[in-house]
Design an enzyme around this catalytic site. Structure first.
Site, mmCIF file in Angstrom:
data_model
loop_
_atom_site.group_PDB
_atom_site.id
_atom_site.type_symbol
_atom_site.label_atom_id
_atom_site.label_comp_id
_atom_site.label_asym_id
_atom_site.label_seq_id
_atom_site.Cartn_x
_atom_site.Cartn_y
_atom_site.Cartn_z
ATOM 1 N N TYR A 137 44.440 53.144 43.968
ATOM 2 C CA TYR A 137 43.973 53.161 45.415
ATOM 3 C C TYR A 137 42.787 53.750 46.444
ATOM 4 O O TYR A 137 42.386 53.905 47.598
ATOM 5 C CB TYR A 137 44.346 51.689 46.152
ATOM 6 N N LYS A 188 56.064 52.091 36.326
ATOM 7 C CA LYS A 188 55.717 52.294 34.464
ATOM 8 C C LYS A 188 55.725 54.165 33.516
ATOM 9 O O LYS A 188 54.597 54.851 34.011
ATOM 10 C CB LYS A 188 54.227 51.448 34.329
ATOM 11 N N ASP A 220 55.315 46.166 33.238
ATOM 12 C CA ASP A 220 55.431 45.332 31.669
ATOM 13 C C ASP A 220 56.492 44.397 31.473
ATOM 14 O O ASP A 220 56.272 42.930 31.722
ATOM 15 C CB ASP A 220 55.165 45.739 30.612
ATOM 16 N N ASP A 244 49.414 44.697 43.220
ATOM 17 C CA ASP A 244 48.869 43.650 43.640
ATOM 18 C C ASP A 244 48.719 43.122 42.407
ATOM 19 O O ASP A 244 48.590 42.220 43.122
ATOM 20 C CB ASP A 244 47.132 44.451 42.899
ATOM 21 N N ASP A 248 50.167 38.259 42.558
ATOM 22 C CA ASP A 248 49.177 37.424 41.729
ATOM 23 C C ASP A 248 50.293 36.048 41.252
ATOM 24 O O ASP A 248 50.036 35.065 41.346
ATOM 25 C CB ASP A 248 48.416 37.782 41.582
HETATM 26 C C1 IPM Z 1 44.950 41.882 47.266
HETATM 27 C C2 IPM Z 1 43.713 42.209 47.149
HETATM 28 C C3 IPM Z 1 42.940 43.498 47.537
HETATM 29 C C4 IPM Z 1 43.292 44.657 46.475
HETATM 30 C C5 IPM Z 1 41.218 43.539 46.656
HETATM 31 C C6 IPM Z 1 40.023 42.302 47.365
HETATM 32 C C7 IPM Z 1 41.224 44.807 46.922
HETATM 33 O O1 IPM Z 1 43.680 41.859 45.944
HETATM 34 O O2 IPM Z 1 45.299 42.394 48.722
HETATM 35 O O3 IPM Z 1 45.679 41.930 46.672
HETATM 36 O O4 IPM Z 1 43.241 44.867 45.419
HETATM 37 O O5 IPM Z 1 44.446 44.921 47.123
HETATM 38 MG MG MG Z 2 45.487 41.466 44.780
#
Ligand code: IPM
Ligand code: MG
Length: 357
Positions: A137, A188, A220, A244, A248
């Site tokens: 990032y 990784k 992974d 990130d 999720d």
């Molecule tokens: C998160 C989001 C952000 C990221 C996006 C919106 C840039 O997915 O905060 O997890 O990738 O960090």
């Molecule tokens: Mg995210």
């Protein structure tokens, strides 16, 4: 009475709806627990950009630097180029305020929310510490011969010794406060050799924490274990991009994007709190989004500000509402968005009244 300056950026899509519920809960908490939130509402997001071409003006950014915390609803909109608003708002805050920790607790509050067969609330209780200012990032990317057959595009993952060490140390400090005292480095390094810096730094920092049990998982395999054996994780620390992705996955294990919240933190400085979910444009304006993630983010914000009792009461009230079945779930459409904040406010009032008796 303690007073805090808060920047409120509701953002795009469902951001304003879920932010309104979080604010409802914060206002009630301030009244009940006796502190004051001085909120400054900023209109930034895609609509504002389309109307004014302004993303996050310097003057507002300077104001935010002097505040205690920022609350962000959600960002992202298909009407503008990919990444424009994300880099202009979220990434700008993360990088320019140096919010090097992205704290993402993954906690199952009620077994029925977990999509994995047989998992209990004891099995899903972890904290992912995502590095938040470096890695993929960091913004070091470019294109040459754009749109030509021989186009080349690159993006460099950046890790600094200081950046890696400070986030690993933060994660160890959290592990120290938890009963299991365990930390997993997720990387990784076998393929991304630059992450050898993570391997070495983790090992060095570990020597300062002899009571903490250390583990390692490649990203992974960690994704597989997150589903198969979430109980193996207590605290995990990981580079930006992996953090990130795995959060999720973690969000699903705890009940979905409707409940997962995060803090973007620089200890002792202005920090940013937000639900993990995106702006979900297709659900925007319908009053069907779950504001629970935003409400939990507001509780994390209060915890960060030092309002520990208020923060815990908000979290406990959500747990109660879920376990009693009053809150049927945290998926889209389960409850009208505007109903959930009211339920939480009522629950915290009841809880506070019981304690006062
Ligand atoms: C998160 C989001 C952000 C990221 C996006 C919106 C840039 O997915 O905060 O997890 O990738 O960090
Ligand atoms: Mg995210």
């Amino acid at each position: 009475m303690s007073e805090y300056d808060i920047a409120e950026i509701a953002g795009d899509g469902i951001g304003p709806e879920v932010t309104a519920e979080a604010m409802k809960v914060l206002d009630a908490a301030a009244e009940i627990f006796g502190f004051k939130l001085r909120k400054t509402v900023y209109p930034f997001g895609t609509d504002h950009y389309l109307a004014t071409e302004e993303i996050f003006p310097d003057k507002a950014f300077e104001e935010v630097k002097g505040m205690n915390a920022v609350f962000l609803g959600a960002i992202g909109d298909p009407r503008v180029p990919v990444g424009l608003i994300e880099y202009g708002i979220i990434a700008k805050l993360r990088f320019e305020l140096d919010l090097y920790v992205n704290l993402r607790p993954i906690k199952l509050h009620d077994a029925r929310l977990c999509p994995i067969k047989g998992k209990t609330i004891e099995d899903v209780d972890m904290i992912i510490v995502r590095e938040n200012t470096e890695g993929a990032y960091a913004g070091m990317h470019g294109f040459v011969h754009k749109n030509q057959p021989l186009e080349v595009s690159t993006q460099t993952m950046v890790y600094t010794r200081e950046g890696v060490e400070r986030v690993i140390r933060y994660a160890f400090d959290i592990a120290k406060t938890r009963p299991r005292k365990q930390i997993t480095l997720v990387d990784k390094a076998n393929a991304v050799r630059a992450q050898d810096l993570w391997t070495r730094t983790f090992a060095e920092v570990a020597t300062e924490y002899p009571d903490i049990k250390t583990e390692h998982a490649y990203i992974d395999a960690a994704c597989m274990w997150m589903i198969k054996n979430p109980e193996w994780f207590d605290v995990a620390v990981t580079p930006n991009l992996f953090g990130d992705i795995i959060t999720d996955l973690g969000a699903v294990v705890q009940g979905g994007m409707g409940i997962a919240a995060s803090g973007n933190i620089h200890p002792g400085k202005v920090s940013l709190f937000e639900p993990i979910h995106g702006s979900a444009p297709k659900h925007a304006g319908k009053g069907v989004a779950s504001p629970v993630a935003a409400i939990i983010a507001s509780s994390m914000m209060l915890d960060y500000l030092g309002e520990k009792v208020a923060a815990k009461t908000i979290e406990d009230s959500i747990i109660d509402l879920l376990r009693s079945g009053k809150l049927r779930g945290v998926s889209t459409g389960e409850h009208p968005t505007g109903e959930v904040g009211d339920m939480v406010v009522e629950a915290i009032r009841e809880m506070a009244a019981k304690v006062a008796q």
